[in-house]
Design an enzyme around this catalytic site. Structure first.
Site, short mmCIF file in Angstrom:
data_model
loop_
_atom_site.label_atom_id
_atom_site.label_comp_id
_atom_site.label_asym_id
_atom_site.label_seq_id
_atom_site.Cartn_x
_atom_site.Cartn_y
_atom_site.Cartn_z
N TYR A 113 0.86 -1.19 0.00
CA TYR A 113 0.00 0.00 0.00
C TYR A 113 0.90 1.24 0.00
O TYR A 113 1.53 1.55 1.01
CB TYR A 113 -0.89 -0.03 1.24
CG TYR A 113 -2.00 1.01 1.32
CD1 TYR A 113 -2.16 2.01 0.37
CD2 TYR A 113 -2.91 0.98 2.36
CE1 TYR A 113 -3.17 2.94 0.44
CE2 TYR A 113 -3.94 1.92 2.46
CZ TYR A 113 -4.06 2.89 1.50
OH TYR A 113 -5.08 3.82 1.60
N LYS A 138 -1.09 -1.14 -4.34
CA LYS A 138 -2.24 -0.24 -4.32
C LYS A 138 -1.63 1.14 -4.27
O LYS A 138 -1.01 1.51 -3.26
CB LYS A 138 -3.12 -0.49 -3.10
CG LYS A 138 -4.17 0.59 -2.91
CD LYS A 138 -4.78 0.48 -1.55
CE LYS A 138 -5.73 1.60 -1.19
NZ LYS A 138 -5.71 2.82 -1.94
#
Ligand SMILES: CC(=O)N[C@H](C=O)[C@@H](O)[C@H](O)[C@H](O)CO
Ligand SMILES: CC(=O)C(=O)O
Length: 309
Positions: A139, A167
């Site tokens: 992330y 992400k």
């Protein structure tokens, strides 16, 4: 990568669900999960920023994930964000996430201290080792985490075969291209995924190569993102762009409130669907009476944008 398709599409970031006392509401979690399944989204991203992860205890985060899984298993792709700010708690959540059968775990880098890359890699790899049969999503959200994913750190992480995706919530869409290129160079076409983070540029992110999106405003208006995604898949860029403009205006409106964006969105879901998801945890600001007009206006904008589809 076992199945790239399960990551292609619209994956709402799940909201923290509380009862009137501010405790975790597993009933709220289950209701929101059923609601999103009915809307036709591809998956959910549980316990991330929108899940207020940094304000929840380890046991609370486990209870939330178990409640999601009780409704979502076999119906949605479930990505569990397991990052805490220390390795031991993150490892415990990673092990738990694998035990309940999630598709992937994800984590931010450690926050506050700016640690060297080898320490960040070890933090992520320790979590991944605790969930050895589960895919891992990096992330990247430098504006909140205080640390950005560099190409050298990504290359180091690609040595771990469980690392299948980034992400990407940084603002340059170019980052999507760079991460995707490096992932494919290491793994081959179809074996590495990048998710678009900033909802305000979902279309741009998809066009430059994001396989799907994970976003904090999808759950309040999934219809808009599903429609943008369909148009992109068909090469209908103008139609996708028009919906993106509507979504962006709605986001700017929701951000005008004194209360936090997540509080606004949960209130809109309550008004539109009767979902009782509570407020936000302090120190995030809750809604105040003056926010009423903004909430009502944003809801009307969402309804109007959906009606145009
Ligand atoms: C910085 C941040 O929170 N980014 C989220 C995740 O990428 C987005 O989904 C935003 O919530 C969204 O774009 C609204 O600004
Ligand atoms: C927005 C997002 O992806 C999150 O809640 O983590």
């Amino acid at each position: 990568m076992k199945d790239i398709k399960k990551y292609q599409g619209v994956i709402p970031a799940f909201y923290a669900c509380y009862d009137a006392e501010g405790n975790i509401s597993t009933e709220g979690v289950k209701a929101l999960t059923r609601h999103l399944i009915a809307k036709g989204v591809k998956g959910v991203y549980v316990g991330g920023s929108s899940g207020e992860c940094i304000y929840q205890h380890v046991d609370e985060r486990k209870a939330v994930l178990e409640a999601v899984m009780s409704e979502a298993k076999g119906k949605l792709t479930v990505i569990a964000h397991v990052g805490c700010n220390n390795t031991a708690d993150s490892v415990e959540l990673a092990r738990h996430a694998e035990s309940v059968g999630v598709d992937a775990i994800a984590s931010i880098p450690p926050i506050y201290f700016h640690l060297p890359e080898y320490a960040i890699a070890k933090y992520w790899n320790d979590m991944s080792a605790a969930a050895p049969n589960t895919e891992f999503v990096i992330y990247n959200i430098p504006q909140l985490a205080g640390t950005g994913l560099t190409m050298s750190l990504l290359k180091e992480m690609l040595k771990n075969p469980n690392v299948v995706a980034v992400k990407n919530s940084s603002m340059p869409t170019q980052d999507i291209q760079m991460f995707k290129d490096a992932g494919i160079a290491a793994r081959g076409e179809g074996n590495f995924v990048v998710f678009n983070g900033p909802d305000e540029q979902f279309v741009s992110g998809r066009v430059i190569g994001a396989d799907g999106g994970i976003g904090g405003t999808y759950a309040v208006m999934p219809e808009l993102y599903l429609a943008m995604n369909d148009h992109i898949n068909k090469g209908e860029i103008e139609a996708a762009r028009a919906i993106q403009y509507d979504a962006d205006r709605i986001i700017y409106k929701m951000c005008e409130a004194h209360g936090n964006l997540y509080a606004v969105q949960k209130e809109i879901l309550r008004r539109m669907y009767g979902l009782e998801l509570g407020g936000v945890r302090e120190p995030m600001p809750g809604l105040i009476p003056e926010d009423e007009a903004i909430v009502a206006e944003a809801q009307a904008m969402i309804e109007a944008a959906i009606a145009k589809l």
